[in-house]
Design an enzyme around this catalytic site. Sequence first.
Site, PDB file in Angstrom:
ATOM      1  N   LYS A  28       0.833  -1.202   0.000  1.00  0.00           N
ATOM      2  CA  LYS A  28       0.000   0.000   0.000  1.00  0.00           C
ATOM      3  C   LYS A  28       0.868   1.253   0.000  1.00  0.00           C
ATOM      4  O   LYS A  28       2.029   1.212   0.390  1.00  0.00           O
ATOM      5  CB  LYS A  28      -0.864   0.025   1.266  1.00  0.00           C
ATOM      6  CG  LYS A  28      -2.333  -0.296   1.022  1.00  0.00           C
ATOM      7  CD  LYS A  28      -3.080  -0.362   2.333  1.00  0.00           C
ATOM      8  CE  LYS A  28      -3.416   1.035   2.835  1.00  0.00           C
ATOM      9  NZ  LYS A  28      -4.401   1.716   1.979  1.00  0.00           N
ATOM     10  N   GLY A  30       2.481   4.606   1.359  1.00  0.00           N
ATOM     11  CA  GLY A  30       2.776   5.154   2.682  1.00  0.00           C
ATOM     12  C   GLY A  30       3.227   4.156   3.732  1.00  0.00           C
ATOM     13  O   GLY A  30       3.248   4.471   4.918  1.00  0.00           O
ATOM     14  N   GLY A  32       6.267   2.530   3.551  1.00  0.00           N
ATOM     15  CA  GLY A  32       7.729   2.473   3.613  1.00  0.00           C
ATOM     16  C   GLY A  32       8.363   1.598   2.551  1.00  0.00           C
ATOM     17  O   GLY A  32       9.457   1.070   2.740  1.00  0.00           O
ATOM     18  N   LYS A  33       7.685   1.461   1.389  1.00  0.00           N
ATOM     19  CA  LYS A  33       8.244   0.650   0.290  1.00  0.00           C
ATOM     20  C   LYS A  33       9.581   1.202  -0.177  1.00  0.00           C
ATOM     21  O   LYS A  33      10.527   0.461  -0.398  1.00  0.00           O
ATOM     22  CB  LYS A  33       7.297   0.632  -0.918  1.00  0.00           C
ATOM     23  CG  LYS A  33       6.037  -0.143  -0.752  1.00  0.00           C
ATOM     24  CD  LYS A  33       5.289  -0.263  -2.069  1.00  0.00           C
ATOM     25  CE  LYS A  33       5.033   1.068  -2.743  1.00  0.00           C
ATOM     26  NZ  LYS A  33       4.165   1.964  -1.972  1.00  0.00           N
ATOM     27  N   THR A  34       9.628   2.523  -0.359  1.00  0.00           N
ATOM     28  CA  THR A  34      10.845   3.133  -0.909  1.00  0.00           C
ATOM     29  C   THR A  34      12.012   2.970   0.054  1.00  0.00           C
ATOM     30  O   THR A  34      13.119   2.604  -0.360  1.00  0.00           O
ATOM     31  CB  THR A  34      10.606   4.619  -1.230  1.00  0.00           C
ATOM     32  OG1 THR A  34       9.571   4.712  -2.216  1.00  0.00           O
ATOM     33  CG2 THR A  34      11.862   5.273  -1.779  1.00  0.00           C
ATOM     34  N   ASP A  57       7.133   4.018  -9.575  1.00  0.00           N
ATOM     35  CA  ASP A  57       6.054   4.757  -8.910  1.00  0.00           C
ATOM     36  C   ASP A  57       6.057   6.184  -9.447  1.00  0.00           C
ATOM     37  O   ASP A  57       7.085   6.859  -9.391  1.00  0.00           O
ATOM     38  CB  ASP A  57       6.312   4.759  -7.397  1.00  0.00           C
ATOM     39  CG  ASP A  57       5.192   5.418  -6.606  1.00  0.00           C
ATOM     40  OD1 ASP A  57       4.378   6.132  -7.221  1.00  0.00           O
ATOM     41  OD2 ASP A  57       5.144   5.229  -5.385  1.00  0.00           O
ATOM     42  N   ASN A 256       6.454  -2.606   8.907  1.00  0.00           N
ATOM     43  CA  ASN A 256       7.159  -1.350   9.173  1.00  0.00           C
ATOM     44  C   ASN A 256       6.431  -0.516  10.231  1.00  0.00           C
ATOM     45  O   ASN A 256       5.271  -0.744  10.536  1.00  0.00           O
ATOM     46  CB  ASN A 256       7.241  -0.564   7.851  1.00  0.00           C
ATOM     47  CG  ASN A 256       8.515   0.234   7.745  1.00  0.00           C
ATOM     48  OD1 ASN A 256       9.257   0.401   8.704  1.00  0.00           O
ATOM     49  ND2 ASN A 256       8.770   0.749   6.559  1.00  0.00           N
ATOM     50  N   CYS A 270       0.220   6.163  22.537  1.00  0.00           N
ATOM     51  CA  CYS A 270       1.272   5.198  22.164  1.00  0.00           C
ATOM     52  C   CYS A 270       0.875   3.794  22.611  1.00  0.00           C
ATOM     53  O   CYS A 270       1.032   2.816  21.874  1.00  0.00           O
ATOM     54  CB  CYS A 270       2.607   5.569  22.810  1.00  0.00           C
ATOM     55  SG  CYS A 270       3.153   7.243  22.430  1.00  0.00           S
TER      56      CYS A 270
END
Length: 325
Positions: A28, A30, A32-34, A57, A256, A270
């Site tokens: 999906k 946002g 943290g793929k990059t 992308d 992630n 938190c």
Amino acid sequence: MSDLEPLDPTLQNILDQKSLKWIFCGGKGGVGKTTTSCSLAVQLAACRESVLLISTDPAHNLSDAFSQKFGKDATKVNGFDNLYAMEIDPNGSLQEMIESSDQTGGMGGMMQDLAFAIPGVDEAMGFAEIMKHVKSMEFSVIVFDTAPTGHTLRFLSFPSVLEKALGKLSTLGGKFGPMIQQMQSMFGGGAPQEDMFAKLESMREIITEVNNQFKDPEKTTFVCVCISEFLSLYETERLIQELTSYEIDTHNIVVNQLLFPKAGDNCEQCSVRHNMQQKYLKEAYDLYEDEFHIVKLPLLTEEVRGVEKIKEFSKMLTQPYTPPQ
């Protein structure tokens, strides 16, 4: 959960598999793929002869991640001798190809319009052009930072799309070939139908060859990146099912942005978020622990930008993260 010993919670298995040629990172938007694909490319650069990192992308985040401008040509990443990166737009590369090769006059344009009327042909040819370019560059391994889920696996349908385009052009050529040739002789220029047909055929061959490699687990694997939330986990399950139906190997999941609250921390938000993440993390383990390496990465207090921070972050792909006590 099964009684089997869980698989190593790192991506070391990818570094150890020297036969791999194509590695995809997807999920999906946002999640943290990059950051994951950049970090994996950095780790691969330490153990493989040459590594190419490609972003398909449209958002193109590689330049932001490395704080260095990348474009459509493979450019060496600062601080490395064997790591290169490029950012490409499949549709953009197609447009360039058309403009540079359209020497056939008005009738050539007409044949292209007829071909591109078939849904998906433009993307398919753009992808083929990229793969032709990539295959001509001799890299040991190529890492793809893919577009968000939904667009990631579009390329798998491209061979059949091009088959349709070839069939349609062939039919049109049979019906209108003599008329087109007559008009072409009036306008001057070459034989656009044959040119276009040959171009589509060569593209189809490239895509078919590449797709065969993508279905070979010795050559290709897909790393699923997600966060520990319902929607992301649901999307990951869909992605894994789709990859399985296309016979593409996947046996690594990166989870992630995990929160690890410190003991005595009174942050209520938190604590609530941590409990929610743990719930979905347990679901991920229940679903995938037997067949997947599940890598847990923490939510950081600052962005992972620049070579040094990516290098530091990349260590967590090969050494399980231990939260501070």
